[in-house]
Each structure stands twice: as C-alpha cells, then as structure tokens.
Design a protein around this motif. Structure first.
Motif, short mmCIF file in Angstrom:
data_model
loop_
_atom_site.label_atom_id
_atom_site.label_comp_id
_atom_site.label_asym_id
_atom_site.label_seq_id
_atom_site.Cartn_x
_atom_site.Cartn_y
_atom_site.Cartn_z
N GLU A 64 5.73 20.02 103.27
CA GLU A 64 6.65 21.16 103.36
C GLU A 64 6.75 21.70 104.79
O GLU A 64 7.58 22.57 105.05
CB GLU A 64 6.19 22.27 102.43
CG GLU A 64 6.14 21.89 100.96
CD GLU A 64 7.49 21.82 100.31
OE1 GLU A 64 8.44 22.42 100.84
OE2 GLU A 64 7.62 21.16 99.27
N ARG A 92 1.14 22.47 100.85
CA ARG A 92 1.62 21.07 100.90
C ARG A 92 2.05 20.69 102.31
O ARG A 92 2.97 21.28 102.89
CB ARG A 92 2.76 20.87 99.92
CG ARG A 92 2.32 20.96 98.46
CD ARG A 92 3.41 20.47 97.54
NE ARG A 92 4.55 21.38 97.53
CZ ARG A 92 4.66 22.38 96.68
NH1 ARG A 92 3.72 22.62 95.81
NH2 ARG A 92 5.73 23.15 96.72
N THR A 121 2.74 27.66 101.72
CA THR A 121 2.46 26.53 100.86
C THR A 121 1.28 25.75 101.42
O THR A 121 1.06 25.74 102.63
CB THR A 121 3.67 25.61 100.71
OG1 THR A 121 3.33 24.50 99.87
CG2 THR A 121 4.12 25.05 102.05
#
Length: 124
Positions: A110, A107, A105
């Motif tokens: 996360e 992000r 990911t």
C-alpha cells in the motif's frame, strides 16, 4: 511522487536508544500516511509502525510496542522513529515509506514511495 531520505541509524548497545528521521519532499506531506519498515539479514522486510497524515492515528508491530514511538512534524516534512530499549533482534535496515492517503496500514504493497534505508545495529 515523494522522495524520502532517512538518517539517524548507527551502532548502539542493547538497552540503548536511537532516533531515526525521514525527510519527505513535496508540499502535500500532511496528506500522506507514513510508515517504517525494517529488513534484517536473511529475512523479509517487515512492518514496524505507521502514522496517519494527521498524526492522530498510529499502529505498531507487537515486537516494538511500548519501545518505539513514531511521530511527525508537518512543518519540517519529517517523520521520526524513536527507538528505546533496543535489542539485538532490532538490528536491520530501516526504511521509511509513504502512501498518498491519510489512512495507516501495515501492508507494504500500500506504500508507493520508499527511502533508501538506514542501518541500525544493536550489539549485545
């Protein structure tokens, strides 16, 4: 929890190369997706690249695609960031991060464990 220690940063001229390393503690390294992020002075931390726990899947920021390569060696609990054709705008503190799932990911939220960072400075 995974402890992460980065190394390999330094000063390099534009067009040069560096290889960053991130050593992770723990016996479940292979199940963790790993990411590299960077933070330039006065800017927010941004995503650079990430690799799945299996090493099969990778994702890159557009700004580094074709110049940077992420890889991992599960036998050494280490993830690498090979940086070629470096530009002054690549100057930043580079952070390694881990998330306890195999899936990559972009992000930051996360990722649950972070290293202390290593400075990369590219001179023009």
């Amino acid at each position: 929890q995974v402890q992460l220690v980065e190394s390999g940063g330094g000063l390099v001229q534009a067009g040069g190369s560096l290889r960053l390393s991130c050593v992770a503690s723990g016996r479940t390294f292979i199940s963790y997706a790993m990411g590299w992020f960077r933070q330039a002075p006065g800017k927010e931390r941004e995503f650079v690249t990430a690799i799945s726990g299996s090493g099969i899947s990778t994702v890159y920021a557009d700004s580094v695609k074709g110049r940077f390569t992420i890889s991992r060696d599960s036998a050494k609990n280490t993830v690498y960031l090979q940086m070629n054709s470096l530009k002054p705008e690549d100057t930043a503190v580079y952070y390694c991060a881990a998330r306890n799932t195999n899936i990559v990911t972009r992000r930051q939220s996360e990722y649950h464990d972070w290293g202390q960072g290593t400075q990369v400075t590219v001179s023009s």
